[in-house]
Motif scaffolding. Structure first.
Motif, PDB file in Angstrom:
ATOM      1  N   ALA A  11      45.567  40.510  46.333  1.00  0.00           N
ATOM      2  CA  ALA A  11      45.805  41.853  46.869  1.00  0.00           C
ATOM      3  C   ALA A  11      47.103  42.399  46.285  1.00  0.00           C
ATOM      4  O   ALA A  11      48.023  41.652  45.969  1.00  0.00           O
ATOM      5  N   ILE A  12      47.158  43.704  46.153  1.00  0.00           N
ATOM      6  CA  ILE A  12      48.375  44.344  45.649  1.00  0.00           C
ATOM      7  C   ILE A  12      49.444  44.283  46.731  1.00  0.00           C
ATOM      8  O   ILE A  12      49.178  44.633  47.888  1.00  0.00           O
ATOM      9  N   PRO A  13      50.673  43.862  46.396  1.00  0.00           N
ATOM     10  CA  PRO A  13      51.744  43.789  47.398  1.00  0.00           C
ATOM     11  C   PRO A  13      52.002  45.145  48.056  1.00  0.00           C
ATOM     12  O   PRO A  13      51.873  46.195  47.421  1.00  0.00           O
ATOM     13  N   ASP A  14      52.378  45.109  49.323  1.00  0.00           N
ATOM     14  CA  ASP A  14      52.615  46.350  50.069  1.00  0.00           C
ATOM     15  C   ASP A  14      53.695  47.212  49.440  1.00  0.00           C
ATOM     16  O   ASP A  14      53.619  48.435  49.473  1.00  0.00           O
ATOM     17  N   TYR A  15      54.730  46.554  48.877  1.00  0.00           N
ATOM     18  CA  TYR A  15      55.830  47.359  48.337  1.00  0.00           C
ATOM     19  C   TYR A  15      55.372  48.210  47.153  1.00  0.00           C
ATOM     20  O   TYR A  15      55.920  49.289  46.901  1.00  0.00           O
ATOM     21  N   ILE A  16      54.349  47.740  46.417  1.00  0.00           N
ATOM     22  CA  ILE A  16      53.809  48.549  45.321  1.00  0.00           C
ATOM     23  C   ILE A  16      52.981  49.698  45.879  1.00  0.00           C
ATOM     24  O   ILE A  16      53.064  50.834  45.409  1.00  0.00           O
ATOM     25  N   LEU A  17      52.197  49.413  46.920  1.00  0.00           N
ATOM     26  CA  LEU A  17      51.392  50.464  47.547  1.00  0.00           C
ATOM     27  C   LEU A  17      52.275  51.534  48.177  1.00  0.00           C
ATOM     28  O   LEU A  17      51.875  52.705  48.268  1.00  0.00           O
ATOM     29  N   ASP A  18      53.473  51.156  48.609  1.00  0.00           N
ATOM     30  CA  ASP A  18      54.394  52.107  49.252  1.00  0.00           C
ATOM     31  C   ASP A  18      55.180  52.941  48.258  1.00  0.00           C
ATOM     32  O   ASP A  18      55.862  53.894  48.641  1.00  0.00           O
ATOM     33  N   MET A  19      55.117  52.594  46.957  1.00  0.00           N
ATOM     34  CA  MET A  19      55.887  53.322  45.941  1.00  0.00           C
ATOM     35  C   MET A  19      55.322  54.721  45.720  1.00  0.00           C
ATOM     36  O   MET A  19      54.110  54.932  45.738  1.00  0.00           O
TER      37      MET A  19
END
Length: 343
Positions: A89-97
């Motif tokens: 899964a894509i890390p949350d911090y990347i999704l939050d960028m």
């Protein structure tokens, strides 16, 4: 150079303490630890201690000896984890960028060997994050001209990442290289709807940056005792160098603000006339009438100020700028009111 030490320095640059003196002391500690330091500059910083100009110069030198770019400093999202993405899964911090943060992360990924970009693209494709795929694919293509560095951090073949000005292609002219770097850092410059004024900002920023680099290097040779000049000339050189540094920063602020908000910041003097036009556009008929009637007294007061400060060049320049701004605004008001300037 230790990668761990570089990470420590980078973390410090991303989280500078509020006290400038504390910044200077810690930066000087990092500078002394580098095997790429210049002994003459180390002695100079130690002897002269903290000052606004010394802090700016030391900040520049620390980034230089540790091969740290502005983009690395500005990318406050932590990037260690994505170097070895072994998850489904894509890390949350990347999704939050935001888009800009994601593009900045992609640029940073190129400076640190790893397969982070490709792996995130693959994960994004599997999970249906089409926008992430699109953004990272664009960045990957745009940065594909950059080869891997060797063990010493040197670029090979087509180009390198230049740590003083982000990216430079060896086989292009210097001006084109710097423009390419800015277009990569600020993708909106490639947008056909980009305000023309921002291209002027780009040109002026490149000029200010070059001036600062050249003068800073000259000051380095002076501090090292390789060149000797009168103290007055040296102080003037420091003053001009400081002005170029501040000009470069002010212009970068304009570009970064537009990249972040999509709006013109307008604090640089370059935007003075635009700001005055906007002020006039918002003036009511009563406001314009009052402004026009008060202008004669305003000009009279400013002329007296010119006489009063005739031996202060800096003050004279400031007063003349105020007069010019008033004259320009009055001309716009007269035009909007449909009256002649002599009335």
């Amino acid at each position: 150079m230790s990668n761990e030490l570089k990470k420590t320095v980078l973390n410090f640059l991303q989280n500078l303490p509020e006290n400038p003196s504390d910044q200077f002391n810690k930066l000087f500690e990092f500078y002394r630890k580098s095997d790429r330091k210049q002994r003459a500059m180390e002695l100079s910083y130690n002897r002269r201690g903290y000052s606004d100009q010394n802090l700016k110069n030391l900040l520049y030198d620390v980034k230089k000896v540790y091969d740290i770019s502005d983009i690395e400093v500005l990318t406050v999202k932590k990037v260690e984890a994505e170097k070895e993405i072994k998850i489904n899964a894509i890390p949350d911090y990347i999704l939050d960028m935001s888009e800009e943060e994601l593009r900045a992360w992609a640029k940073l990924e190129v400076t640190v060997p790893g397969d982070g970009i490709k792996e995130v693209i693959e994960l994004a494709e599997k999970q249906g994050f089409e926008e992430i795929v699109k953004i990272l694919a664009e960045e990957l293509e745009a940065l594909s001209f950059i080869d891997n560095k060797d063990d010493k951090g040197n670029g090979e073949n087509l180009g390198i990442i230049d740590q003083e000005n982000d990216k430079v292609l060896k086989n292009e002219s210097k001006y084109e290289n710097e423009t390419i770097a800015l277009r990569t850092e600020f993708p909106f410059l490639n947008n056909p709807n980009c305000p023309e004024k921002l291209f002027v900002v780009v040109g002026k920023r490149i000029s200010a940056y070059r001036t600062y680099q050249e003068l800073h290097q000259k000051l380095v040779t002076i501090e090292a005792g390789e060149v000797t000049i009168p103290e007055e000339e040296k102080l003037e050189l420091i003053k001009i160098c400081d002005a170029a540094f501040n000009e470069n920063q002010a212009l970068w602020n304009e570009l970064n603000h537009y990249a972040t908000t999509g709006e013109i910041l307008g604090k640089h003097p370059l935007f003075r006339e635009d700001n005055i036009k906007n002020e006039v556009d918002l003036m009511s008929a009563e406001d314009m009438f009052k402004f026009k009637n008060a202008s004669s007294k305003y000009f009279s007061v400013q002329k007296k100020e010119l006489v009063k400060h005739m031996n202060d060049p800096a003050k004279i320049e400031l007063i003349n700028e105020r007069i010019a701004d008033r004259e320009f605004k009055l001309a716009l008001v007269n035009a909007k009111m449909g009256v002649n300037a002599k009335e």
